[in-house]
Write an enzyme that holds these catalytic residues in place. Structure first.
Site, PDB file in Angstrom:
ATOM      1  N   ALA A  93     -10.607   5.265  -3.305  1.00  0.00           N
ATOM      2  CA  ALA A  93     -10.946   5.230  -1.878  1.00  0.00           C
ATOM      3  C   ALA A  93     -12.350   4.680  -1.630  1.00  0.00           C
ATOM      4  O   ALA A  93     -12.615   4.115  -0.568  1.00  0.00           O
ATOM      5  CB  ALA A  93     -10.812   6.633  -1.303  1.00  0.00           C
ATOM      6  N   ARG A 122     -13.245  12.638  -1.155  1.00  0.00           N
ATOM      7  CA  ARG A 122     -14.180  13.589  -1.751  1.00  0.00           C
ATOM      8  C   ARG A 122     -15.646  13.178  -1.639  1.00  0.00           C
ATOM      9  O   ARG A 122     -16.507  13.837  -2.201  1.00  0.00           O
ATOM     10  CB  ARG A 122     -13.826  13.816  -3.230  1.00  0.00           C
ATOM     11  CG  ARG A 122     -12.474  14.449  -3.384  1.00  0.00           C
ATOM     12  CD  ARG A 122     -12.016  14.610  -4.825  1.00  0.00           C
ATOM     13  NE  ARG A 122     -10.639  15.079  -4.834  1.00  0.00           N
ATOM     14  CZ  ARG A 122      -9.573  14.324  -4.624  1.00  0.00           C
ATOM     15  NH1 ARG A 122      -9.693  13.032  -4.399  1.00  0.00           N
ATOM     16  NH2 ARG A 122      -8.362  14.854  -4.619  1.00  0.00           N
ATOM     17  N   GLN A 149      -5.463   3.341  -6.477  1.00  0.00           N
ATOM     18  CA  GLN A 149      -4.974   4.604  -5.918  1.00  0.00           C
ATOM     19  C   GLN A 149      -4.901   4.498  -4.405  1.00  0.00           C
ATOM     20  O   GLN A 149      -4.429   5.401  -3.728  1.00  0.00           O
ATOM     21  CB  GLN A 149      -5.931   5.741  -6.281  1.00  0.00           C
ATOM     22  CG  GLN A 149      -6.071   5.965  -7.766  1.00  0.00           C
ATOM     23  CD  GLN A 149      -7.271   6.846  -8.064  1.00  0.00           C
ATOM     24  OE1 GLN A 149      -7.168   8.060  -8.142  1.00  0.00           O
ATOM     25  NE2 GLN A 149      -8.430   6.236  -8.233  1.00  0.00           N
ATOM     26  N   ASP A 161      -4.140   1.576   1.374  1.00  0.00           N
ATOM     27  CA  ASP A 161      -4.485   0.794   2.572  1.00  0.00           C
ATOM     28  C   ASP A 161      -4.089  -0.684   2.486  1.00  0.00           C
ATOM     29  O   ASP A 161      -4.188  -1.411   3.477  1.00  0.00           O
ATOM     30  CB  ASP A 161      -5.990   0.931   2.885  1.00  0.00           C
ATOM     31  CG  ASP A 161      -6.900   0.520   1.720  1.00  0.00           C
ATOM     32  OD1 ASP A 161      -6.561  -0.419   0.988  1.00  0.00           O
ATOM     33  OD2 ASP A 161      -7.975   1.147   1.567  1.00  0.00           O
ATOM     34  N   HIS A 170      -0.190   5.016  -5.687  1.00  0.00           N
ATOM     35  CA  HIS A 170       0.142   6.026  -4.672  1.00  0.00           C
ATOM     36  C   HIS A 170       0.837   5.439  -3.446  1.00  0.00           C
ATOM     37  O   HIS A 170       0.859   6.051  -2.388  1.00  0.00           O
ATOM     38  CB  HIS A 170      -1.142   6.779  -4.263  1.00  0.00           C
ATOM     39  CG  HIS A 170      -1.750   7.545  -5.404  1.00  0.00           C
ATOM     40  ND1 HIS A 170      -3.029   8.015  -5.403  1.00  0.00           N
ATOM     41  CD2 HIS A 170      -1.227   7.921  -6.597  1.00  0.00           C
ATOM     42  CE1 HIS A 170      -3.285   8.635  -6.546  1.00  0.00           C
ATOM     43  NE2 HIS A 170      -2.206   8.589  -7.293  1.00  0.00           N
ATOM     44  N   CYS A 190      17.319   7.490   1.367  1.00  0.00           N
ATOM     45  CA  CYS A 190      17.953   6.245   0.876  1.00  0.00           C
ATOM     46  C   CYS A 190      16.949   5.143   0.572  1.00  0.00           C
ATOM     47  O   CYS A 190      17.343   4.056   0.148  1.00  0.00           O
ATOM     48  CB  CYS A 190      18.992   5.748   1.876  1.00  0.00           C
ATOM     49  SG  CYS A 190      18.275   4.962   3.340  1.00  0.00           S
ATOM     50  N   CYS A 224      15.943   7.770   9.930  1.00  0.00           N
ATOM     51  CA  CYS A 224      16.292   6.505   9.261  1.00  0.00           C
ATOM     52  C   CYS A 224      17.464   5.841   9.990  1.00  0.00           C
ATOM     53  O   CYS A 224      18.486   6.493  10.244  1.00  0.00           O
ATOM     54  CB  CYS A 224      16.667   6.795   7.802  1.00  0.00           C
ATOM     55  SG  CYS A 224      17.313   5.356   6.939  1.00  0.00           S
ATOM     56  N   CYS A 280      20.622   5.891   7.345  1.00  0.00           N
ATOM     57  CA  CYS A 280      21.347   7.091   6.889  1.00  0.00           C
ATOM     58  C   CYS A 280      20.963   8.358   7.654  1.00  0.00           C
ATOM     59  O   CYS A 280      21.471   9.439   7.335  1.00  0.00           O
ATOM     60  CB  CYS A 280      21.106   7.300   5.389  1.00  0.00           C
ATOM     61  SG  CYS A 280      19.492   7.992   5.009  1.00  0.00           S
ATOM     62  N   SER A 290     -14.011   5.611  -7.411  1.00  0.00           N
ATOM     63  CA  SER A 290     -13.065   6.718  -7.604  1.00  0.00           C
ATOM     64  C   SER A 290     -13.761   7.922  -8.209  1.00  0.00           C
ATOM     65  O   SER A 290     -14.572   7.777  -9.127  1.00  0.00           O
ATOM     66  CB  SER A 290     -11.912   6.290  -8.520  1.00  0.00           C
ATOM     67  OG  SER A 290     -11.061   7.398  -8.774  1.00  0.00           O
TER      68      SER A 290
END
Ligand code: CNA
Length: 263
Positions: free
Chosen positions: A24, A36, A103, A106, A123, A134, A156, A159, A197
Site C-alpha cells: 500500500a 498500517r 498486494q 488499486d 489480493h 459463479c 449476480c 446466478c 510494505s
C-alpha cells in the site's frame, strides 16, 4: 543520494530479472491511504469489519460494507499513478523487470503502464466486482453506480449470487494459481525489491524470505521498519516516489544496453 540509495542503484544496475514487490505504501503518494502507516485505514476502522465472514453474515452487514466501499472507491477511481509507479514502468522498459508482485488492489501499476501480464495481484483488484458463487465479474465503475445510497447492491445477473469487489478479504482463500506465479518469479529473480510494505501480512510477506533463502539480494524501500529489515542487503528509508525515480535513472545511465532476458 545517500549511501543506501547508492547501493540500491548498484543492485538495480547489476540485475536482469528484478521482482518488484509492492504494498500500500507505493500508492500513498497517489492519495490512497495505507493500512498500517501513521494515517492508515486501521487508525479509523476495525479490521474485524473487513472479514469475509462479516460480509456473509447478513444483509445489514453487507449494506455497511457497500457504504464504506463507496467511499474508498471514490478515492481509488480518482487516484493517478505517482513517480514511484512510473519508475517501476521504467524498469520494465529497460528490460529488467520480471514481474510486479503486488498486494495492492488499486490497479495503479497497470494504469501507470506496466504490462498487465507482468503484474501479479496477490489480493485481487477492486476495479472489478465478482460473484462469490459463479465468479461472473463486471466493471466496478458500472456496478458501483447501481448500489443504492443505503448500500443495497444488485445480485449476480447470471446466478443471483452475492457480488463483492474482486479482492481477497480477510479470511478468504488466495488464488493458488496466482500464488504459484509469484513463487515461480521469486524462484528465478536476481533482485527482490520491496516497495512500501509493512511485510506483516502472510503469505505475501513470505516471498521476500524465499528470495533471501536463495541468496538473492533483498532491497527494501519503506518509510517504517519491517520485520525483514535484518535480512535485507539494502534498506532505503524514504518516500518511494522520491527515491525510486533517481535510482532507476542512475541505474539506466550506468548501463549501455539491456541484456537479453531468458524469458
Ligand atoms: P501496510 O501494512 O499498510 O504497510 C504500508 C507500509 O508502507 C508501511 O510500513 C509504511 O510505512 C510504508 N509507506 C507508506 N507510504 C510510503 C511511501 N510513500 N513510500 C515508502 N513507504 C511508504 O500495507 P501492506 O501492503 O504491507 O499490507 C498489506 C495489505 C494492505 C494488503 O492486503 C493490501 O491489499 C492492503 N491495502 C492496499 C491498498 C491499495 O491497494 N493501495 C491500500 C490499503 C491497503
Amino acid at each position: 543520494m545517500n549511501e543506501q540509495t547508492e547501493r540500491l542503484t548498484e543492485l538495480v544496475r547489476g540485475a536482469a530479472r528484478i521482482v518488484v514487490f509492492t504494498g500500500a505504501g507505493i500508492s500513498t503518494e497517489s492519495g490512497i491511504p495505507d493500512f498500517r502507516g501513521p494515517n492508515g485505514v486501521w487508525t479509523k476502522y476495525n479490521p474485524a469489519d473487513f472479514t469475509i465472514d462479516r460480509f456473509l453474515a447478513s444483509a445489514e452487514s453487507r449494506r455497511r460494507y457497500w457504504k464504506r466501499a463507496a467511499e474508498s472507491w471514490e478515492t481509488i477511481r480518482k487516484a493517478r499513478p505517482n513517480a514511484g509507479h512510473l519508475a517501476v514502468v521504467e524498469l520494465e522498459q529497460m528490460g529488467r523487470l520480471s514481474a510486479v508482485v503486488t498486494q495492492n488492489v488499486d490497479g495503479l501499476h497497470q494504469v501507470a503502464g506496466n504490462s498487465p501480464e507482468k503484474v501479479i495481484e496477490l489480493h485481487g483488484n477492486t476495479r472489478r466486482v465478482a460473484c462469490l458463487a459463479c465468479k461472473h465479474s463486471v466493471e466496478r465503475e458500472t456496478f458501483q453506480a447501481l448500489v443504492s445510497p443505503e448500500g443495497d447492491a444488485p445480485a449476480c445477473e447470471q446466478c443471483g449470487g452475492l457480488m463483492k469487489p474482486a479482492t481477497i478479504s480477510f479470511g478468504q482463500m488466495l488464488d493458488p494459481e496466482t500464488l504459484e506465479r509469484a513463487s515461480a518469479e521469486t524462484e528465478r529473480c536476481d533482485l527482490f525489491l520491496v516497495v512500501g510494505s509493512s511485510l506483516v501480512v502472510y503469505p505475501a510477506a513470505g516471498y521476500p524470505l524465499m528470495a533471501v533463502q536463495r541468496g538473492v539480494p533483498l532491497a527494501l524501500v519503506n518509510l517504517q521498519d519491517t520485520p525483514h529489515d535484518t535480512y535485507a542487503t539494502v534498506v532505503v528509508r524514504a518516500y518511494a516516489g522520491e527515491a525510486l525515480p533517481g535510482v532507476v535513472e542512475r541505474a539506466r545511465a550506468g548501463t549501455p544496453t539491456p541484456f537479453p532476458l531468458a524469458n
